[in-house]
Design an enzyme around this catalytic site. Sequence first.
Site, mmCIF file in Angstrom:
data_model
loop_
_atom_site.group_PDB
_atom_site.id
_atom_site.type_symbol
_atom_site.label_atom_id
_atom_site.label_comp_id
_atom_site.label_asym_id
_atom_site.label_seq_id
_atom_site.Cartn_x
_atom_site.Cartn_y
_atom_site.Cartn_z
ATOM 1 N N ARG A 1 0.908 -1.133 -0.049
ATOM 2 C CA ARG A 1 0.070 -0.113 -0.033
ATOM 3 C C ARG A 1 0.959 1.447 -0.179
ATOM 4 O O ARG A 1 1.943 1.230 0.439
ATOM 5 C CB ARG A 1 -1.026 -0.092 0.930
ATOM 6 C CG ARG A 1 -1.833 -1.323 1.297
ATOM 7 C CD ARG A 1 -2.754 -1.215 2.455
ATOM 8 N NE ARG A 1 -3.577 -2.494 2.196
ATOM 9 C CZ ARG A 1 -3.273 -3.759 2.827
ATOM 10 N NH1 ARG A 1 -2.301 -4.027 3.284
ATOM 11 N NH2 ARG A 1 -4.292 -4.805 2.632
ATOM 12 N N SER B 1 0.878 3.925 1.840
ATOM 13 C CA SER B 1 1.128 4.148 3.235
ATOM 14 C C SER B 1 2.481 3.290 3.916
ATOM 15 O O SER B 1 2.754 3.671 4.946
ATOM 16 C CB SER B 1 -0.105 4.466 4.086
ATOM 17 O OG SER B 1 -0.601 2.942 4.244
ATOM 18 N N CYS B 2 2.512 2.149 3.261
ATOM 19 C CA CYS B 2 3.466 1.247 3.915
ATOM 20 C C CYS B 2 4.408 0.619 3.124
ATOM 21 O O CYS B 2 4.350 0.310 2.044
ATOM 22 C CB CYS B 2 2.460 0.282 4.574
ATOM 23 S SG CYS B 2 3.545 -1.161 5.394
ATOM 24 N N GLY B 3 5.671 0.688 3.669
ATOM 25 C CA GLY B 3 6.803 0.112 2.798
ATOM 26 C C GLY B 3 7.095 -1.377 3.169
ATOM 27 O O GLY B 3 7.755 -1.940 2.403
ATOM 28 N N CYS C 1 4.317 -3.843 3.666
ATOM 29 C CA CYS C 1 3.151 -4.687 3.552
ATOM 30 C C CYS C 1 3.250 -6.083 3.003
ATOM 31 O O CYS C 1 4.164 -6.246 1.926
ATOM 32 C CB CYS C 1 2.414 -3.881 2.463
ATOM 33 S SG CYS C 1 1.670 -2.513 3.193
#
Length: 272
Positions: free
Chosen positions: A106, A108-110, A112
């Site tokens: 996602r 927002s996330c590195g 996931c």
Amino acid sequence: MSRSVVDPRSALQWRADQAAGPIERITPQETAVGLSFDGRPHTVLMATPDDLEDLARGFVVTEAVAAAPDIAAIDIRTEEQGVLVDVRFAPGAGPRKARPRNLEGRSSCGLCGVERLADAVRPLPVLAASDRVLAHAVIPRALERLEVEQELGRLTRATHAAAFFSPDGDLVLLREDVGRHNALDKLAGGLLREGREPAAGFVVVTSRCSFEMVEKTVRMGCPILVAVSAPTALAIDRSQAANLTLVALARADGHMVFAGRERLVDPTMETV
């Protein structure tokens, strides 16, 4: 910036001191980008659909999948559901070392989809000591230039930026994306594609400073990372272990240095 990465949308605007009314708002595109290696699917990133070759090239390097010279070609194909990006490696290149994933990445996330704790926090290379130093006063000048040049961010107020500057504060390269990790990967890939030397300048990011941003900067080979937001404790620990200079809470009137302060100097003072 391609106009295809933004999308005008209607909204109802409410203000306490005026009647509600219709407005049009420019929004950034967020597209599923399927990333594969030699035809084997690896992950799906939610990203702004431009500079995708840079995104893939930077991802390979900052995620320690392979060295940049191992990349033979990058194929990009648009599908109804999104964009497919396949990285082709040269025959005889070293084994792929990508972290195994089972979910989409996602914006927002590195991390996931990373399945094991050992894959989340991996060993980092240690940056070499250097005689290059950066004047404190260059950082606010770089921030001012970055704000002016963030075209997508200015239009949408919904994206992150990552930029590379020379030690004199000259903007060398800028990339923007809905995802902070994507923006930094695009920057890394752009520097590689243009044959720029990451050790010859510093990176500025407009996002919060988590440990993944530190790791990607280290694997780029850049010795100085400047972030406008605060770092996590792990980001500081990883910076210290990798000999990275970490500057955070950067503003027009000052900043804080959490690691590697020896690379920053004040010409008006006798001591660092």
